[in-house]
Design a protein around this motif. Structure first.
Motif, PDB file in Angstrom:
ATOM      1  N   LYS A  73    -118.935 -56.533 -20.897  1.00 34.64           N
ATOM      2  CA  LYS A  73    -119.017 -55.237 -19.829  1.00 34.64           C
ATOM      3  C   LYS A  73    -117.059 -55.692 -19.225  1.00 34.64           C
ATOM      4  N   ARG A  74    -116.232 -56.463 -20.018  1.00 34.19           N
ATOM      5  CA  ARG A  74    -114.939 -56.277 -19.745  1.00 34.19           C
ATOM      6  C   ARG A  74    -114.331 -56.242 -20.806  1.00 34.19           C
ATOM      7  N   ALA A  75    -114.371 -55.910 -22.341  1.00 33.39           N
ATOM      8  CA  ALA A  75    -114.112 -56.497 -23.310  1.00 33.39           C
ATOM      9  C   ALA A  75    -113.250 -55.045 -23.373  1.00 33.39           C
ATOM     10  N   ASP A  76    -112.235 -54.945 -24.315  1.00 31.51           N
ATOM     11  CA  ASP A  76    -111.377 -53.777 -24.128  1.00 31.51           C
ATOM     12  C   ASP A  76    -111.020 -53.677 -26.492  1.00 31.51           C
ATOM     13  N   VAL A  77    -111.165 -54.386 -26.414  1.00 33.84           N
ATOM     14  CA  VAL A  77    -111.192 -54.312 -28.434  1.00 33.84           C
ATOM     15  C   VAL A  77    -112.842 -55.342 -28.851  1.00 33.84           C
ATOM     16  N   VAL A  78    -113.720 -54.438 -29.440  1.00 31.95           N
ATOM     17  CA  VAL A  78    -114.719 -55.116 -29.757  1.00 31.95           C
ATOM     18  C   VAL A  78    -114.511 -54.919 -31.510  1.00 31.95           C
ATOM     19  N   PHE A  99    -105.860 -56.789 -42.508  1.00 34.13           N
ATOM     20  CA  PHE A  99    -106.565 -55.398 -42.132  1.00 34.13           C
ATOM     21  C   PHE A  99    -106.512 -55.939 -40.646  1.00 34.13           C
ATOM     22  N   ILE A 100    -106.427 -57.026 -40.115  1.00 36.74           N
ATOM     23  CA  ILE A 100    -106.398 -57.105 -38.955  1.00 36.74           C
ATOM     24  C   ILE A 100    -105.851 -56.891 -37.852  1.00 36.74           C
ATOM     25  N   SER A 101    -104.353 -57.118 -37.998  1.00 38.48           N
ATOM     26  CA  SER A 101    -102.748 -57.066 -37.581  1.00 38.48           C
ATOM     27  C   SER A 101    -103.391 -55.403 -37.128  1.00 38.48           C
ATOM     28  N   ASP A 102    -103.365 -54.675 -38.102  1.00 38.15           N
ATOM     29  CA  ASP A 102    -103.342 -53.340 -37.918  1.00 38.15           C
ATOM     30  C   ASP A 102    -104.423 -52.767 -36.832  1.00 38.15           C
ATOM     31  N   ILE A 103    -105.984 -53.635 -37.227  1.00 37.02           N
ATOM     32  CA  ILE A 103    -106.799 -53.505 -35.924  1.00 37.02           C
ATOM     33  C   ILE A 103    -105.753 -53.370 -34.353  1.00 37.02           C
ATOM     34  N   LEU A 104    -105.173 -54.219 -34.735  1.00 40.40           N
ATOM     35  CA  LEU A 104    -104.899 -54.939 -33.052  1.00 40.40           C
ATOM     36  C   LEU A 104    -103.756 -53.827 -32.581  1.00 40.40           C
ATOM     37  N   GLU A 105    -102.896 -53.619 -33.772  1.00 42.97           N
ATOM     38  CA  GLU A 105    -101.881 -52.790 -33.768  1.00 42.97           C
ATOM     39  C   GLU A 105    -102.541 -51.706 -32.538  1.00 42.97           C
TER      40      GLU A 105
END
Length: 531
Positions: A449-454, A359-365
């Motif tokens: 404030k500078r996050a790209d993925v939460v 699941f996490i790998s899918d999210i990261l992709e």
């Protein structure tokens, strides 16, 4: 004679009619029961595979596991079998907190059970030997093709664009210096496998060895120091034999070219072949001899600078290696003390749920995360996802957790993670694990404030906490991706939901079976984009 001929013809005709009827019936029966999975279940599996792109995740998780998962081609029948096994056995151990201070779900399953769920799927680069150690399997015909260096290198980048900015080589990797020089350099400080799976832990000697013969050492590509193992077996303990075989396969197929790896992976004379044969024959001395040969040959390559040179040409890590390193970390830190995570408070935000590796790998992709970006996990539990993002992507990775036991185990994982990365010669992204409520932690509020993925596993969050999160999302930069199990935007709009509607574009997606810990079924999740 003519009468005899007539009778014979009649009988033959009758027999043919009967045989045809008999043959056709099994065909019909087979066509309606080609899978042991019920018809409705089979169609559901097919939908899961198509929806989540689980072909990649199934080949890996083991999958991995991580839809993304693995991008290797998998037959529908094998995919169904893999998914069925995941849903009927203990789920993979990877855990993801569902709250700002989660504890574990009450099952208390160990890493050994998670490993069992991944055993059914084999990576395309994994050697496949016949169970009969004295004969070769026809399935090995494509052995050298599967291990072709170009194909192996392609696997690293198959699942996402090449991140040319990522540098994989660990700054403290051993470059072949003299032993005297190396001994003055502090070791990586790993928790040796023998510390958690040994005769002292009531395990039994494996491969027909005597108790005094089980101690061995395993060399890794990053440092001069080997890891100590005992060739033992025990319930819910590290399987030393399988671990050693896996390390040999991963080192030879990922760190080396086809020519360099031939001595390890040759179908007839390779070291891995010797290890497997010895295992199948319960030949402990033969297994130990093959292991010593592997250690010696790898050290020769390390001294020549081969590992360093090859790592410098790589910009990504195959998911198979990511999964294995994370498993090693978890097995030596969390699994022996998993009972510490057995308490949680029902009806509160402090409920622990897990998002598994695929699941996490899918999210990261899907979120196009790269090494120059920032990932934040709100409610990070024992730190699994935070560490996975740092290793798989190489990005700056943050986690925040409130529950004390989970925080303590997360810190233990972090220390072992750093040591394991050095052991494998891999540089991960920077990792920061924070304690406390993410709504009040100043460092977390600042990094958002500078996050790209939460990532927010809000499966069990209260409506109040979800509303608090929407307020926090106001500070996110435009384009930031928010992954959640439940949407923050609802059809029945009130004041809070109106805020979410005005700032978030929501995409609803489906994950396949085996992707979360609390159910074996498929489910839905959301990727919201800050606008």
């Amino acid at each position: 004679m003519s009468i005899f001929n007539q009778k014979s013809k009649f009988k033959i005709k009758t027999e043919i009619r009967t045989v045809r009827e008999t043959v056709e019936r099994p065909k019909l029966k087979a066509s309606t029961s080609s899978s042991s999975i019920p018809t409705t279940g089979s169609s559901q599996h097919s939908r899961n595979i198509r929806t989540a792109g689980a072909g990649s995740s199934l080949s890996r998780a083991s999958s991995t596991s991580r839809l993304n998962g693995t991008n290797h081609t998998t037959s529908i029948s094998s995919a169904r079998a893999s998914l069925t096994k995941v849903s009927t056995t203990s789920l993979p151990r990877r855990v993801q907190s569902a709250s700002p201070n989660p504890s574990i779900n009450g099952d208390g399953r160990s890493s050994r059970k998670r490993r069992a769920t991944k055993a059914s799927s084999r990576s395309p680069i994994s050697p496949h030997f016949s169970e009969d150690s004295d004969s070769d399997s026809n399935g090995d015909e494509n052995w050298e093709d599967n291990l072709d260096a170009r194909k192996r290198r392609k696997r690293v980048h198959d699942e996402r664009p090449v991140d040319v900015n990522r540098k994989l080589r660990h700054p403290k990797i051993w470059k072949g210096e003299d032993v005297d020089q190396v001994e003055r350099i502090p070791g990586p400080g790993i928790i040796h496998a023998a510390k958690v799976a040994s005769l002292e832990h009531k395990c039994k000697a494996a491969l027909g060895l005597k108790n005094e013969e089980v101690a061995v050492r395993l060399q890794y590509p990053g440092v001069r120091y080997p890891e100590r193992y005992e060739l033992v077996e025990g319930k819910d303990k590290i399987d030393a034999v399988k671990d050693i075989e896996k390390v040999v396969q991963l080192v030879a197929s990922i760190y080396l070219t086809d020519e360099e790896g031939k001595i390890f992976l040759d179908h007839q004379t390779g070291i891995l072949r010797k290890l497997v044969k010895s295992k199948n024959r319960s030949d402990g001395p033969g297994f130990k001899a093959a292991l010593r040969e592997y250690n010696d040959e790898l050290l020769k390559l390390m001294r020549r600078g081969v590992i360093v040179r090859n790592l410098d040409k790589m910009h990504g890590i195959p998911r198979e290696l990511v999964d294995f390193i994370l498993d090693q970390v978890y097995d030596r830190t969390v699994a022996p003390r998993v009972e510490l995570l057995a308490k949680y408070q029902n009806g509160s935000d402090n409920v622990y749920g897990e998002l598994n590796h695929p699941f996490i790998s899918d999210i990261l992709e899907r979120t196009n995360l790269t090494s120059d970006k920032v990932f934040v996990d709100l409610g990070s539990g024992v730190g699994n996802v935070t560490l996975q993002a740092a290793l798989e992507i190489g990005c700056e990775s943050w986690g925040c957790e409130m529950m004390e036991n989970a925080c303590n185990l997360a810190e233990a994982q972090y220390d072992e993670f750093l040591a394991r990365c050095r052991l494998w010669g891999i540089k991960s992204g920077k990792v920061r694990l924070e304690r406390g409520d993410f709504r009040k932690n100043e460092k977390i509020l600042e990094v958002l404030k500078r996050a790209d993925v939460v990532l927010v596993n809000n499966q069990a969050f209260t409506s109040q906490l979800n509303d608090n999160l929407v307020s926090m999302f106001l500070d996110l930069k435009i384009g930031c991706k928010i992954i959640s199990l439940k949407t923050f935007v609802h059809d029945n709009k009130n004041a809070e939901n109106d805020v979410a509607t005005s700032i978030l574009d929501v995409e609803h997606l489906t994950y396949p079976e085996g992707y979360v810990s609390w159910t074996g079924a498929s489910g839905t999740y959301c990727i919201s984009t800050r606008r």
